[in-house]
Every structure is written in C-alpha cells, then in structure tokens.
Design a protein around this motif. Structure first.
Motif, PDB file in Angstrom:
ATOM      1  N   ARG A 240       7.781 -22.469 -42.618  1.00  0.00           N
ATOM      2  CA  ARG A 240       8.184 -23.864 -42.443  1.00  0.00           C
ATOM      3  C   ARG A 240       9.142 -24.323 -43.542  1.00  0.00           C
ATOM      4  O   ARG A 240       9.535 -25.489 -43.576  1.00  0.00           O
ATOM      5  CB  ARG A 240       6.940 -24.749 -42.419  1.00  0.00           C
ATOM      6  CG  ARG A 240       6.196 -24.668 -41.087  1.00  0.00           C
ATOM      7  CD  ARG A 240       4.761 -25.147 -41.166  1.00  0.00           C
ATOM      8  NE  ARG A 240       4.616 -26.422 -41.832  1.00  0.00           N
ATOM      9  CZ  ARG A 240       3.430 -26.915 -42.201  1.00  0.00           C
ATOM     10  NH1 ARG A 240       2.324 -26.216 -41.986  1.00  0.00           N
ATOM     11  NH2 ARG A 240       3.347 -28.078 -42.803  1.00  0.00           N
ATOM     12  N   THR A 241       9.526 -23.421 -44.433  1.00  0.00           N
ATOM     13  CA  THR A 241      10.507 -23.751 -45.479  1.00  0.00           C
ATOM     14  C   THR A 241      11.903 -23.424 -44.976  1.00  0.00           C
ATOM     15  O   THR A 241      12.170 -22.301 -44.535  1.00  0.00           O
ATOM     16  CB  THR A 241      10.225 -22.965 -46.780  1.00  0.00           C
ATOM     17  OG1 THR A 241       8.919 -23.319 -47.252  1.00  0.00           O
ATOM     18  CG2 THR A 241      11.249 -23.313 -47.847  1.00  0.00           C
ATOM     19  N   VAL A 242      12.778 -24.410 -45.026  1.00  0.00           N
ATOM     20  CA  VAL A 242      14.127 -24.271 -44.498  1.00  0.00           C
ATOM     21  C   VAL A 242      15.134 -24.612 -45.597  1.00  0.00           C
ATOM     22  O   VAL A 242      14.980 -25.614 -46.296  1.00  0.00           O
ATOM     23  CB  VAL A 242      14.362 -25.203 -43.290  1.00  0.00           C
ATOM     24  CG1 VAL A 242      15.789 -25.121 -42.801  1.00  0.00           C
ATOM     25  CG2 VAL A 242      13.389 -24.855 -42.167  1.00  0.00           C
ATOM     26  N   CYS A 243      16.154 -23.760 -45.759  1.00  0.00           N
ATOM     27  CA  CYS A 243      17.239 -24.007 -46.709  1.00  0.00           C
ATOM     28  C   CYS A 243      18.516 -24.258 -45.906  1.00  0.00           C
ATOM     29  O   CYS A 243      18.965 -23.391 -45.168  1.00  0.00           O
ATOM     30  CB  CYS A 243      17.414 -22.836 -47.643  1.00  0.00           C
ATOM     31  SG  CYS A 243      18.634 -23.108 -48.937  1.00  0.00           S
ATOM     32  N   LEU A 244      19.064 -25.462 -46.039  1.00  0.00           N
ATOM     33  CA  LEU A 244      20.255 -25.833 -45.294  1.00  0.00           C
ATOM     34  C   LEU A 244      21.495 -25.329 -46.020  1.00  0.00           C
ATOM     35  O   LEU A 244      21.630 -25.468 -47.235  1.00  0.00           O
ATOM     36  CB  LEU A 244      20.334 -27.350 -45.144  1.00  0.00           C
ATOM     37  CG  LEU A 244      19.094 -28.009 -44.499  1.00  0.00           C
ATOM     38  CD1 LEU A 244      19.283 -29.506 -44.409  1.00  0.00           C
ATOM     39  CD2 LEU A 244      18.798 -27.417 -43.120  1.00  0.00           C
ATOM     40  N   LYS A 245      22.437 -24.744 -45.270  1.00  0.00           N
ATOM     41  CA  LYS A 245      23.612 -24.122 -45.868  1.00  0.00           C
ATOM     42  C   LYS A 245      24.896 -24.903 -45.616  1.00  0.00           C
ATOM     43  O   LYS A 245      25.933 -24.509 -46.119  1.00  0.00           O
ATOM     44  CB  LYS A 245      23.773 -22.695 -45.308  1.00  0.00           C
ATOM     45  CG  LYS A 245      22.623 -21.758 -45.659  1.00  0.00           C
ATOM     46  CD  LYS A 245      22.515 -21.578 -47.175  1.00  0.00           C
ATOM     47  CE  LYS A 245      21.437 -20.575 -47.535  1.00  0.00           C
ATOM     48  NZ  LYS A 245      21.359 -20.381 -49.001  1.00  0.00           N
ATOM     49  N   TRP A 246      24.821 -25.982 -44.831  1.00  0.00           N
ATOM     50  CA  TRP A 246      26.055 -26.702 -44.577  1.00  0.00           C
ATOM     51  C   TRP A 246      26.267 -27.789 -45.613  1.00  0.00           C
ATOM     52  O   TRP A 246      25.416 -28.193 -46.322  1.00  0.00           O
ATOM     53  CB  TRP A 246      26.099 -27.278 -43.180  1.00  0.00           C
ATOM     54  CG  TRP A 246      25.223 -28.486 -42.969  1.00  0.00           C
ATOM     55  CD1 TRP A 246      25.523 -29.790 -43.260  1.00  0.00           C
ATOM     56  CD2 TRP A 246      23.909 -28.513 -42.379  1.00  0.00           C
ATOM     57  NE1 TRP A 246      24.488 -30.615 -42.889  1.00  0.00           N
ATOM     58  CE2 TRP A 246      23.486 -29.862 -42.356  1.00  0.00           C
ATOM     59  CE3 TRP A 246      23.044 -27.532 -41.872  1.00  0.00           C
ATOM     60  CZ2 TRP A 246      22.234 -30.260 -41.838  1.00  0.00           C
ATOM     61  CZ3 TRP A 246      21.832 -27.915 -41.375  1.00  0.00           C
ATOM     62  CH2 TRP A 246      21.434 -29.273 -41.363  1.00  0.00           C
TER      63      TRP A 246
ATOM     64  N   LEU B  91      20.757 -21.041 -35.284  1.00  0.00           N
ATOM     65  CA  LEU B  91      21.232 -21.646 -36.522  1.00  0.00           C
ATOM     66  C   LEU B  91      21.114 -20.673 -37.694  1.00  0.00           C
ATOM     67  O   LEU B  91      21.976 -20.638 -38.581  1.00  0.00           O
ATOM     68  CB  LEU B  91      20.455 -22.931 -36.820  1.00  0.00           C
ATOM     69  CG  LEU B  91      20.706 -24.098 -35.852  1.00  0.00           C
ATOM     70  CD1 LEU B  91      19.686 -25.204 -36.068  1.00  0.00           C
ATOM     71  CD2 LEU B  91      22.120 -24.634 -36.024  1.00  0.00           C
ATOM     72  N   GLU B  92      20.065 -19.853 -37.658  1.00  0.00           N
ATOM     73  CA  GLU B  92      19.920 -18.803 -38.681  1.00  0.00           C
ATOM     74  C   GLU B  92      21.029 -17.761 -38.533  1.00  0.00           C
ATOM     75  O   GLU B  92      21.665 -17.371 -39.522  1.00  0.00           O
ATOM     76  CB  GLU B  92      18.558 -18.117 -38.534  1.00  0.00           C
ATOM     77  CG  GLU B  92      17.396 -18.859 -39.151  1.00  0.00           C
ATOM     78  CD  GLU B  92      16.143 -18.004 -39.170  1.00  0.00           C
ATOM     79  OE1 GLU B  92      15.841 -17.418 -40.231  1.00  0.00           O
ATOM     80  OE2 GLU B  92      15.471 -17.901 -38.116  1.00  0.00           O
ATOM     81  N   ASN B  93      21.258 -17.309 -37.313  1.00  0.00           N
ATOM     82  CA  ASN B  93      22.270 -16.280 -37.070  1.00  0.00           C
ATOM     83  C   ASN B  93      23.678 -16.759 -37.435  1.00  0.00           C
ATOM     84  O   ASN B  93      24.534 -15.959 -37.838  1.00  0.00           O
ATOM     85  CB  ASN B  93      22.234 -15.846 -35.604  1.00  0.00           C
ATOM     86  CG  ASN B  93      20.955 -15.104 -35.245  1.00  0.00           C
ATOM     87  OD1 ASN B  93      20.282 -14.552 -36.121  1.00  0.00           O
ATOM     88  ND2 ASN B  93      20.610 -15.104 -33.973  1.00  0.00           N
ATOM     89  N   GLU B  94      23.916 -18.043 -37.289  1.00  0.00           N
ATOM     90  CA  GLU B  94      25.228 -18.615 -37.600  1.00  0.00           C
ATOM     91  C   GLU B  94      25.386 -18.936 -39.086  1.00  0.00           C
ATOM     92  O   GLU B  94      26.449 -19.388 -39.508  1.00  0.00           O
ATOM     93  CB  GLU B  94      25.450 -19.877 -36.767  1.00  0.00           C
ATOM     94  CG  GLU B  94      25.545 -19.621 -35.272  1.00  0.00           C
ATOM     95  CD  GLU B  94      25.490 -20.903 -34.457  1.00  0.00           C
ATOM     96  OE1 GLU B  94      25.907 -21.953 -35.007  1.00  0.00           O
ATOM     97  OE2 GLU B  94      25.044 -20.866 -33.303  1.00  0.00           O
ATOM     98  N   GLY B  95      24.327 -18.719 -39.853  1.00  0.00           N
ATOM     99  CA  GLY B  95      24.386 -18.978 -41.282  1.00  0.00           C
ATOM    100  C   GLY B  95      24.299 -20.449 -41.653  1.00  0.00           C
ATOM    101  O   GLY B  95      24.613 -20.834 -42.787  1.00  0.00           O
ATOM    102  N   ILE B  96      23.860 -21.269 -40.740  1.00  0.00           N
ATOM    103  CA  ILE B  96      23.757 -22.708 -40.997  1.00  0.00           C
ATOM    104  C   ILE B  96      22.493 -23.033 -41.788  1.00  0.00           C
ATOM    105  O   ILE B  96      22.448 -23.986 -42.560  1.00  0.00           O
ATOM    106  CB  ILE B  96      23.805 -23.489 -39.669  1.00  0.00           C
ATOM    107  CG1 ILE B  96      25.176 -23.297 -39.023  1.00  0.00           C
ATOM    108  CG2 ILE B  96      23.511 -24.969 -39.869  1.00  0.00           C
ATOM    109  CD1 ILE B  96      25.306 -23.914 -37.648  1.00  0.00           C
ATOM    110  N   LEU B  97      21.469 -22.202 -41.618  1.00  0.00           N
ATOM    111  CA  LEU B  97      20.233 -22.388 -42.375  1.00  0.00           C
ATOM    112  C   LEU B  97      19.540 -21.045 -42.569  1.00  0.00           C
ATOM    113  O   LEU B  97      19.817 -20.073 -41.872  1.00  0.00           O
ATOM    114  CB  LEU B  97      19.312 -23.408 -41.690  1.00  0.00           C
ATOM    115  CG  LEU B  97      18.827 -23.133 -40.248  1.00  0.00           C
ATOM    116  CD1 LEU B  97      17.665 -22.156 -40.203  1.00  0.00           C
ATOM    117  CD2 LEU B  97      18.412 -24.441 -39.588  1.00  0.00           C
ATOM    118  N   GLU B  98      18.634 -21.022 -43.525  1.00  0.00           N
ATOM    119  CA  GLU B  98      17.722 -19.902 -43.726  1.00  0.00           C
ATOM    120  C   GLU B  98      16.301 -20.438 -43.587  1.00  0.00           C
ATOM    121  O   GLU B  98      16.008 -21.553 -44.025  1.00  0.00           O
ATOM    122  CB  GLU B  98      17.916 -19.283 -45.115  1.00  0.00           C
ATOM    123  CG  GLU B  98      19.251 -18.583 -45.299  1.00  0.00           C
ATOM    124  CD  GLU B  98      19.406 -17.991 -46.694  1.00  0.00           C
ATOM    125  OE1 GLU B  98      18.500 -18.195 -47.536  1.00  0.00           O
ATOM    126  OE2 GLU B  98      20.442 -17.349 -46.952  1.00  0.00           O
TER     127      GLU B  98
END
Length: 212
Positions: free
Chosen positions: A206-212, A195-202
C-alpha cells in the motif's frame, strides 16, 4: 486548520471538567461493530479517540457505499451536513475503536459559568466542520473524473498534497479504495499496474511513490 481537534487549546484539566459538563461517555467497539446509526434528529456528536471507522451509506437494495474514513480525532454525528433523510447512514468500526460521545445540546447551550473553554470547543468544532467540508469537495472532484485512471491519479495526488510527500501510504485496503472511488476493483488494479509499467509510480504493497 488540519491540525485542529475538538480539544485544541483546551488544557487537560479543563477537558476533564468539560467531560462532566457535557455528560460525555467513552465506548469501545470491536472490528465491524456498528458505532452509530444516523437519524433525523441532532442528538449526538462522536469523537474518534483511537482506532479507525468508516461512514457508510446503504441504499434501498442493501448496497453499501463507503462515504468517508474516520481516524483519530475525526468527528461525526447528525449535525454534520448529511442529507435531510439520513437514516441510511451509519458508522462502523474497521478495527478496535474507542469513541467519545457528547450530547449536541450540551455543546450549543452555554453552561451557567459561561466557560471560556466552552467557546473554544465550539470554535474548534466549527473549524473541523469546515475542514471536513473541504475534504468532501476534494472527494467530489476526484469522483467527477471520467475514468478509473483519472480518479486514481487525482486521489493519489490529493493524498500526496495532504501528506506533503511523494511517497505515501494508502490508508485503506485496495478493496476499500475501489469502493471509495466508486470503481471496479479489477479495473483499478489494472490501472495501477499500467501506471507502474509507465514509470508514473512505484508500488510496494500500500506504499506508493509518485514519479511525476
């Protein structure tokens, strides 16, 4: 409803009187200490005052399953809609945790003074039960997804909606999260990386930023 606690709209001085009326007692627990073991009776309600605990289920073979996370102001106890045979459920502290215990009989039985704040507490308790039921329905939805990826995305989206932010902090370790989602820890880690590699999240810890 999400902001309701057991003592919402009850003044501090009324809370103190209720603690005496309900024969409430406060107990502190160390990390990994068992706070509460369920039975088939309806004797106690527990309120998390500080810290963090987890509701677990242990099957006949000794396998342990994480059922729910209990943070500050969460309530638990036999009245909370568990299966009839609840003897294999228990609550365990996951850090230093302070708990208030109240006898269930004192909650449902009105005192001689018929105090208004007693009715308010019962109303708060019913709202909290409704909220917990809604959260369990949401978890059932997450667990019903057919793949690790879909479960993970459904969980992150649910947490994002709860926090009203696309930047979220997962409130448990990744090992606990895998257990909570009923997936393999390694498979979940691979999906997070994809999901990181696909740019869906960073992800940063344990901190996650959603990109969709």
């Amino acid at each position: 409803m999400s902001q309701v606690t057991l003592f919402t709209d009850i003044l501090p001085e009324e809370q103190e009187r209720m603690r005496v009326c309900f024969q409430a007692r406060e107990v502190s627990f160390h990390n990994h200490e068992i706070i509460f073991a369920y039975s088939n009776t309806m004797n106690k309600i527990g309120l998390i005052l500080s810290g963090r605990a987890v509701l677990y289920y242990c099957d006949e073979e000794g396998n342990q399953y994480m059922i729910d996370e209990l943070k500050k102001d969460a309530v638990f106890g036999e009245p909370f809609l568990l299966p009839v045979d609840s003897r294999n459920y228990y609550v365990q502290a996951e850090e230093e945790t302070r708990v208030m215990f109240i006898d269930y009989a004192h909650v449902i039985k009105r005192c001689e003074n018929a105090c208004w704040h007693h009715s308010q507490l019962v109303s708060n308790l019913l709202q909290m039960i409704a909220l917990q039921s809604r959260q369990q329905v949401q978890r059932i939805y997450v667990l019903s997804r057919t793949t690790t990826r879909k479960k993970l995305l459904a969980y992150l989206e649910s947490l994002s909606e709860e926090l009203h932010s696309r930047k979220i902090r997962i409130p448990m370790s990744y090992t606990e999260l895998a257990q909570y989602l009923s997936v393999d820890r390694s498979a979940m880690t691979r999906e997070m990386k994809s999901l990181e590699n696909e740019g869906i999240l960073e992800k940063d810890g344990r901190t996650v930023c959603l990109k969709w």
